[in-house]
Design a protein around this motif. Structure first.
Motif, PDB file in Angstrom:
ATOM      1  N   ILE A 336       0.835  -1.205   0.000  1.00  7.67           N
ATOM      2  CA  ILE A 336       0.000   0.000   0.000  1.00  7.67           C
ATOM      3  C   ILE A 336       0.870   1.257   0.000  1.00  7.67           C
ATOM      4  CG2 ILE A 336      -1.781   1.281   1.220  1.00  7.67           C
ATOM      5  CD1 ILE A 336      -2.690  -1.316  -0.112  1.00  7.67           C
ATOM      6  N   THR A 337       1.961   1.250   0.763  1.00  6.35           N
ATOM      7  CA  THR A 337       2.844   2.418   0.785  1.00  6.35           C
ATOM      8  C   THR A 337       3.469   2.665  -0.581  1.00  6.35           C
ATOM      9  OG1 THR A 337       3.352   2.108   3.137  1.00  6.35           O
ATOM     10  CG2 THR A 337       4.896   3.434   1.852  1.00  6.35           C
ATOM     11  N   SER A 338       3.939   1.613  -1.235  1.00  8.92           N
ATOM     12  CA  SER A 338       4.532   1.788  -2.567  1.00  8.92           C
ATOM     13  C   SER A 338       3.475   2.221  -3.578  1.00  8.92           C
ATOM     14  CB  SER A 338       5.230   0.503  -3.019  1.00  8.92           C
ATOM     15  OG  SER A 338       4.360  -0.615  -2.954  1.00  8.92           O
ATOM     16  N   THR A 339       2.239   1.768  -3.394  1.00  6.13           N
ATOM     17  CA  THR A 339       1.152   2.208  -4.274  1.00  6.13           C
ATOM     18  C   THR A 339       0.917   3.702  -4.139  1.00  6.13           C
ATOM     19  OG1 THR A 339       0.027   0.058  -4.235  1.00  6.13           O
ATOM     20  CG2 THR A 339      -1.317   1.984  -4.756  1.00  6.13           C
ATOM     21  N   TRP A 340       0.811   4.184  -2.903  1.00  5.36           N
ATOM     22  CA  TRP A 340       0.613   5.623  -2.676  1.00  5.36           C
ATOM     23  C   TRP A 340       1.803   6.423  -3.215  1.00  5.36           C
ATOM     24  CZ3 TRP A 340      -3.795   7.738  -2.105  1.00  5.36           C
ATOM     25  CH2 TRP A 340      -4.820   7.155  -1.350  1.00  5.36           C
ATOM     26  N   ALA A 341       3.001   5.892  -3.050  1.00  5.77           N
ATOM     27  CA  ALA A 341       4.180   6.603  -3.565  1.00  5.77           C
ATOM     28  C   ALA A 341       4.092   6.759  -5.083  1.00  5.77           C
ATOM     29  CB  ALA A 341       5.452   5.850  -3.181  1.00  5.77           C
ATOM     30  N   LEU A 342       3.768   5.692  -5.793  1.00  7.75           N
ATOM     31  CA  LEU A 342       3.667   5.767  -7.252  1.00  7.75           C
ATOM     32  C   LEU A 342       2.564   6.727  -7.688  1.00  7.75           C
ATOM     33  CD1 LEU A 342       4.139   2.243  -8.887  1.00  7.75           C
ATOM     34  CD2 LEU A 342       5.767   4.112  -8.686  1.00  7.75           C
ATOM     35  N   LEU A 343       1.430   6.700  -6.996  1.00  3.68           N
ATOM     36  CA  LEU A 343       0.319   7.582  -7.363  1.00  3.68           C
ATOM     37  C   LEU A 343       0.713   9.049  -7.211  1.00  3.68           C
ATOM     38  CD1 LEU A 343      -2.593   5.605  -5.658  1.00  3.68           C
ATOM     39  CD2 LEU A 343      -2.329   5.994  -8.119  1.00  3.68           C
ATOM     40  N   ASN A 344       1.365   9.380  -6.118  1.00  5.95           N
ATOM     41  CA  ASN A 344       1.797  10.769  -5.910  1.00  5.95           C
ATOM     42  C   ASN A 344       2.916  11.154  -6.865  1.00  5.95           C
ATOM     43  OD1 ASN A 344       0.477  12.180  -3.374  1.00  5.95           O
ATOM     44  ND2 ASN A 344       0.720  10.024  -2.826  1.00  5.95           N
ATOM     45  N   MET A 345       3.819  10.238  -7.132  1.00  5.06           N
ATOM     46  CA  MET A 345       4.885  10.513  -8.091  1.00  5.06           C
ATOM     47  C   MET A 345       4.315  10.754  -9.489  1.00  5.06           C
ATOM     48  SD  MET A 345       7.443   7.532  -6.673  1.00  5.06           S
ATOM     49  CE  MET A 345       8.245   7.277  -8.264  1.00  5.06           C
ATOM     50  N   ALA A 346       3.374   9.897  -9.893  1.00  7.97           N
ATOM     51  CA  ALA A 346       2.800  10.007 -11.232  1.00  7.97           C
ATOM     52  C   ALA A 346       2.022  11.299 -11.405  1.00  7.97           C
ATOM     53  CB  ALA A 346       1.890   8.810 -11.501  1.00  7.97           C
ATOM     54  N   PRO A 530      -3.602  10.953 -15.260  1.00  2.00           N
ATOM     55  CA  PRO A 530      -4.508  12.026 -15.684  1.00  2.00           C
ATOM     56  C   PRO A 530      -5.629  12.308 -14.690  1.00  2.00           C
ATOM     57  CG  PRO A 530      -4.081  10.485 -17.478  1.00  2.00           C
ATOM     58  CD  PRO A 530      -3.520   9.877 -16.245  1.00  2.00           C
ATOM     59  N   THR A 531      -6.056  11.296 -13.925  1.00  2.00           N
ATOM     60  CA  THR A 531      -7.170  11.477 -12.986  1.00  2.00           C
ATOM     61  C   THR A 531      -6.741  12.073 -11.655  1.00  2.00           C
ATOM     62  OG1 THR A 531      -6.891   9.176 -12.263  1.00  2.00           O
ATOM     63  CG2 THR A 531      -8.499   9.605 -13.993  1.00  2.00           C
ATOM     64  N   GLY A 532      -5.444  12.253 -11.442  1.00  6.03           N
ATOM     65  CA  GLY A 532      -4.960  12.793 -10.176  1.00  6.03           C
ATOM     66  C   GLY A 532      -4.920  11.735  -9.085  1.00  6.03           C
ATOM     67  N   VAL A 533      -4.367  12.111  -7.940  1.00 12.35           N
ATOM     68  CA  VAL A 533      -4.239  11.183  -6.814  1.00 12.35           C
ATOM     69  C   VAL A 533      -5.627  10.892  -6.251  1.00 12.35           C
ATOM     70  CG1 VAL A 533      -3.213  10.795  -4.545  1.00 12.35           C
ATOM     71  CG2 VAL A 533      -1.948  12.090  -6.286  1.00 12.35           C
ATOM     72  N   PRO A 534      -5.998   9.623  -6.116  1.00  7.77           N
ATOM     73  CA  PRO A 534      -7.339   9.288  -5.631  1.00  7.77           C
ATOM     74  C   PRO A 534      -7.515   9.556  -4.144  1.00  7.77           C
ATOM     75  CG  PRO A 534      -6.056   7.301  -5.971  1.00  7.77           C
ATOM     76  CD  PRO A 534      -5.221   8.434  -6.488  1.00  7.77           C
ATOM     77  N   GLU A 535      -8.760   9.502  -3.702  1.00  7.27           N
ATOM     78  CA  GLU A 535      -9.087   9.697  -2.294  1.00  7.27           C
ATOM     79  C   GLU A 535      -8.791   8.425  -1.499  1.00  7.27           C
ATOM     80  OE1 GLU A 535     -13.160  10.821  -2.109  1.00  7.27           O
ATOM     81  OE2 GLU A 535     -12.826  12.827  -2.900  1.00  7.27           O
ATOM     82  N   ASN A 536      -8.781   8.578  -0.178  1.00 10.28           N
ATOM     83  CA  ASN A 536      -8.536   7.442   0.705  1.00 10.28           C
ATOM     84  C   ASN A 536      -9.782   6.568   0.838  1.00 10.28           C
ATOM     85  OD1 ASN A 536      -5.817   8.083   1.690  1.00 10.28           O
ATOM     86  ND2 ASN A 536      -6.789   9.835   2.668  1.00 10.28           N
ATOM     87  N   ASN A 537      -9.558   5.273   0.862  1.00  4.91           N
ATOM     88  CA  ASN A 537     -10.611   4.322   1.200  1.00  4.91           C
ATOM     89  C   ASN A 537     -10.331   3.819   2.618  1.00  4.91           C
ATOM     90  OD1 ASN A 537     -12.490   2.303   1.455  1.00  4.91           O
ATOM     91  ND2 ASN A 537     -11.584   0.954  -0.074  1.00  4.91           N
ATOM     92  N   TYR A 538     -11.097   4.312   3.570  1.00  5.61           N
ATOM     93  CA  TYR A 538     -10.866   3.964   4.967  1.00  5.61           C
ATOM     94  C   TYR A 538     -11.614   2.708   5.396  1.00  5.61           C
ATOM     95  CZ  TYR A 538      -8.715   8.571   5.644  1.00  5.61           C
ATOM     96  OH  TYR A 538      -7.892   9.676   5.576  1.00  5.61           O
ATOM     97  N   LYS A 546      -8.878   4.870  -3.517  1.00  5.92           N
ATOM     98  CA  LYS A 546     -10.103   4.545  -4.238  1.00  5.92           C
ATOM     99  C   LYS A 546      -9.838   4.544  -5.745  1.00  5.92           C
ATOM    100  CE  LYS A 546     -13.399   6.503  -0.892  1.00  5.92           C
ATOM    101  NZ  LYS A 546     -14.483   7.512  -0.696  1.00  5.92           N
ATOM    102  N   ASN A 547     -10.801   4.062  -6.500  1.00  4.21           N
ATOM    103  CA  ASN A 547     -10.777   4.199  -7.961  1.00  4.21           C
ATOM    104  C   ASN A 547     -11.345   5.557  -8.357  1.00  4.21           C
ATOM    105  OD1 ASN A 547      -9.664   1.841  -9.259  1.00  4.21           O
ATOM    106  ND2 ASN A 547     -11.373   0.678  -8.393  1.00  4.21           N
ATOM    107  N   PRO A 548     -10.966   6.124  -9.511  1.00  4.91           N
ATOM    108  CA  PRO A 548      -9.987   5.602 -10.475  1.00  4.91           C
ATOM    109  C   PRO A 548      -8.558   5.847 -10.008  1.00  4.91           C
ATOM    110  CG  PRO A 548     -10.845   7.699 -11.229  1.00  4.91           C
ATOM    111  CD  PRO A 548     -11.589   7.367  -9.984  1.00  4.91           C
ATOM    112  N   ARG A 549      -7.671   4.924 -10.331  1.00  2.40           N
ATOM    113  CA  ARG A 549      -6.293   5.033  -9.869  1.00  2.40           C
ATOM    114  C   ARG A 549      -5.291   4.473 -10.874  1.00  2.40           C
ATOM    115  NH1 ARG A 549      -8.365   0.890  -5.835  1.00  2.40           N
ATOM    116  NH2 ARG A 549      -7.969  -1.103  -6.867  1.00  2.40           N
ATOM    117  N   HIS A 550      -5.685   4.333 -12.125  1.00  2.16           N
ATOM    118  CA  HIS A 550      -4.774   3.763 -13.115  1.00  2.16           C
ATOM    119  C   HIS A 550      -3.671   4.759 -13.486  1.00  2.16           C
ATOM    120  CE1 HIS A 550      -7.611   0.478 -13.570  1.00  2.16           C
ATOM    121  NE2 HIS A 550      -6.665  -0.163 -14.245  1.00  2.16           N
ATOM    122  N   ILE A 551      -2.445   4.271 -13.442  1.00  7.16           N
ATOM    123  CA  ILE A 551      -1.283   5.067 -13.832  1.00  7.16           C
ATOM    124  C   ILE A 551      -0.967   4.781 -15.298  1.00  7.16           C
ATOM    125  CG2 ILE A 551       1.223   5.295 -13.552  1.00  7.16           C
ATOM    126  CD1 ILE A 551       0.840   4.906 -10.564  1.00  7.16           C
TER     127      ILE A 551
END
Length: 558
Positions: A336-346, A530-538, A546-551
């Motif tokens: 999950i941490t590496s996922t968030w890192a890639l999303l913010n980097m992208a 293109p969709t930006g960093v998604p919101e948190n799913n708590y 959350k979706n959408p989250r495709h890089i």
């Protein structure tokens, strides 16, 4: 007596019904006979209303003692504030903090949870004595069915501390040096073979493809962890029955299992079957190694050689269950941490290029290629390190850390609480909760706390550097809880791996795994989202995107 009226019969509100009777007794009898279905219907409606009203009146009218901590107002008894907390804990905590201060109690499905916010709150909960605050009672019902008996929270605290020491034996610098190449090989092989990276596999550096980072990083994390820590037998079984067992076991590691551990549901049955079979899988590996006098340089081998202070060796099933605990706990947090890192980097392609240039500077060769990564050099990459730390700050894997209160515990007067005389007491039987998420998002500590900004870690005098110093160095204070001297770190507003006696023993391996995975991906692909960093799913145990989250990605020019 003839009338059309509503009335109370034996304390029950009757609807208006036409009644013809010669006496009051006759009216009552006729009303009961005519309206019993309606009475049942109204009872179903009125009883919950009465219960809610009583719950509200109790909160508003029953006087509080000076030592009573403010309780968050809630309409529904038993359920309490579970809905607000479960949907968005950060919003819930901040709203309660504004109303009640840094200390308050809320009801969570019958549990009374006392929240202590901020760095002082972290220290109060995570720095508390084990005689007062117990992690075992808070988490045993969740972890034991998944990890197995006689390990982690299924044993007394001092035994768990010994088990953490055993795990540290396998987490050596020499092993870490070997792991770097293994992780790189797994990531590169994944890019070359996973269907989501079909565009990468064509070698075309102009076309863009897309992938779900949550799915990709989950696979990469378990592949790299099995290749390094888990042993060759586990790695060779990932495409076979072991993967199905892992999936079923993972299905029992959810918030529902935490709140209601013994429901007669299919995923609970699958969890229990998977735990037993996975345990047998590991035990079989251990026995074969003993029979063949095999020695592998992995965690299983390290654990097999350990003894408790009493002189008793770790039993086979204990080794097996510790390996399951390492697999399950590490898999979730790292993926999950590496996922968030890639999303913010992208979301910041320019930053990805800065990371790429950092690698060119440190690992580039004269022919425009890269030499191998090394453990020591990975640790020294400032921008990559800041990427991981900032991701952990903004997206800590665990937003709430709980302990069970074993005895009445007074809250220190120095704690920022709205008590006039500092006499608040957390009663025995409550739970206490610290939230690294709140302290890591505190605007009084962090500038623009909601913004993902790795560069904040480059300021040696900034809040990030000071928080890290307190967390890593503990202001010079080192404590040995039974698994080696570590920084207590409980007073820091930055606590990505917990603090105190339950600080994550795999912290250094996690940094190695995260850093190597991210560095390898940066070398291989360009990224954007293109969709930006998604919101948190708590609604999950570990906060997911959350979706959408495709890089979107494309292969770099070699």
């Amino acid at each position: 007596m003839s009338s059309v009226m509503g009335n109370f019969v034996n304390g029950t509100l009757l609807p208006s019904i036409p009644v013809v009777a010669d006496s009051w007794e006759g009216y009552i009898a006729q009303a009961k006979e005519l309206s019993s279905p309606r009475i049942l219907l109204l009872a179903c409606i009125n009883i919950p209303i009465v219960v809610i009203v009583v719950n509200v009146l109790r909160q508003l009218l029953v006087p509080r003692r000076k030592s009573d901590i403010p309780v968050v107002f809630h309409w529904l008894p038993i359920i309490g504030s579970a809905i607000e907390y479960g949907n968005n804990p950060l919003k819930f905590f901040l709203s309660c903090q504004e109303k009640y201060g840094d200390v308050f109690t809320f009801v969570l499905f019958g549990r009374h949870v006392t929240v202590a916010l901020g760095a002082k709150g972290n220290n109060f909960v995570l720095g508390g004595k084990s005689t007062a605050f117990g992690a075992e009672e808070a988490y045993q019902h969740l972890t034991t069915p998944v990890f197995g008996k006689d390990v982690v929270y299924d044993v007394p605290n001092h035994v768990f501390m010994e088990q953490k020491k055993f795990i540290k034996v396998g987490l050596t610098t020499d092993n870490f040096r070997k792991y770097v190449d293994m992780i790189v090989e797994e990531v590169e092989a994944f890019l070359e073979n996973d269907p989501a990276f079909e565009v990468y596999q064509t070698g075309d550096t102009t076309k863009w493809g897309q992938f779900d980072p949550l799915e990709a990083l989950a696979d990469i994390t378990i592949l790299t962890a099995s290749r390094t820590l888990q042993g060759k037998e586990i790695r060779s079984s990932l495409d076979k029955s072991f993967s199905k067992l892992y999936s079923d076991l993972d299905g029992g590691f959810t918030p529902v299992n935490f709140l209601f551990p013994n429901l007669p549901l299919e995923n609970y049955r699958k969890r229990d079957v998977a735990q037993r079979k996975m345990s047998e899988f590991y035990v079989d590996i251990i026995r074969k190694r003993k029979e063949g006098k095999q020695h592998e340089d992995d965690m299983i081998s390290a654990l097999m050689s350990q003894e408790y202070r009493s002189g008793s060796p770790l039993r086979d099933h204990e080794v097996a269950h510790l390996m399951i605990a390492l697999l399950m706990a590490g898999q979730h947090t790292s993926s999950i941490t590496s996922t968030w890192a890639l999303l913010n980097m992208a979301a910041k392609p320019g930053f990805v290029e800065a990371l790429y240039k950092e690698q060119v500077q440190y690992f580039g060769t004269a022919d425009g290629k890269f030499r191998s990564l090394t453990y020591e050099e990975l640790r020294a990459l400032p921008l990559l390190d800041a990427t991981i730390r900032e991701t952990l700050r903004l997206h800590p894997p665990i937003h709430s850390i709980m302990r069970y209160v074993r005895e009445d515990v007074p809250i220190p007067p120095t704690f920022a609480a709205p008590s006039k005389d500092g006499s608040y007491v957390v009663p025995k039987g409550n739970y206490v909760l610290a939230s690294p998420l709140v302290s890591q998002m505190d605007p009084k500590v962090w500038k623009k706390p909601s913004e993902w900004d790795p560069y904040r870690w480059s300021d040696p005098e900034g809040a990030a550097a000071q928080a890290l110093k307190t967390y890593v160095d503990g202001n010079g204070e080192k404590i040995d809880f039974g698994f080696g001297a570590v920084s207590k770190g409980t007073e820091s507003p930055y606590q990505p791996f917990g603090a105190g006696r339950h600080r994550c023993v795999g912290e250094q391996f996690a940094y190695l795994q995260l850093g190597t995975i991210l560095a390898t991906l940066v070398r291989k692909i360009e990224m954007r989202i293109p969709t930006g960093v998604p919101e948190n799913n708590y609604h999950t145990m570990i906060t997911m995107p959350k979706n959408p989250r495709h890089i979107h990605y494309r292969r770099r020019v070699s």
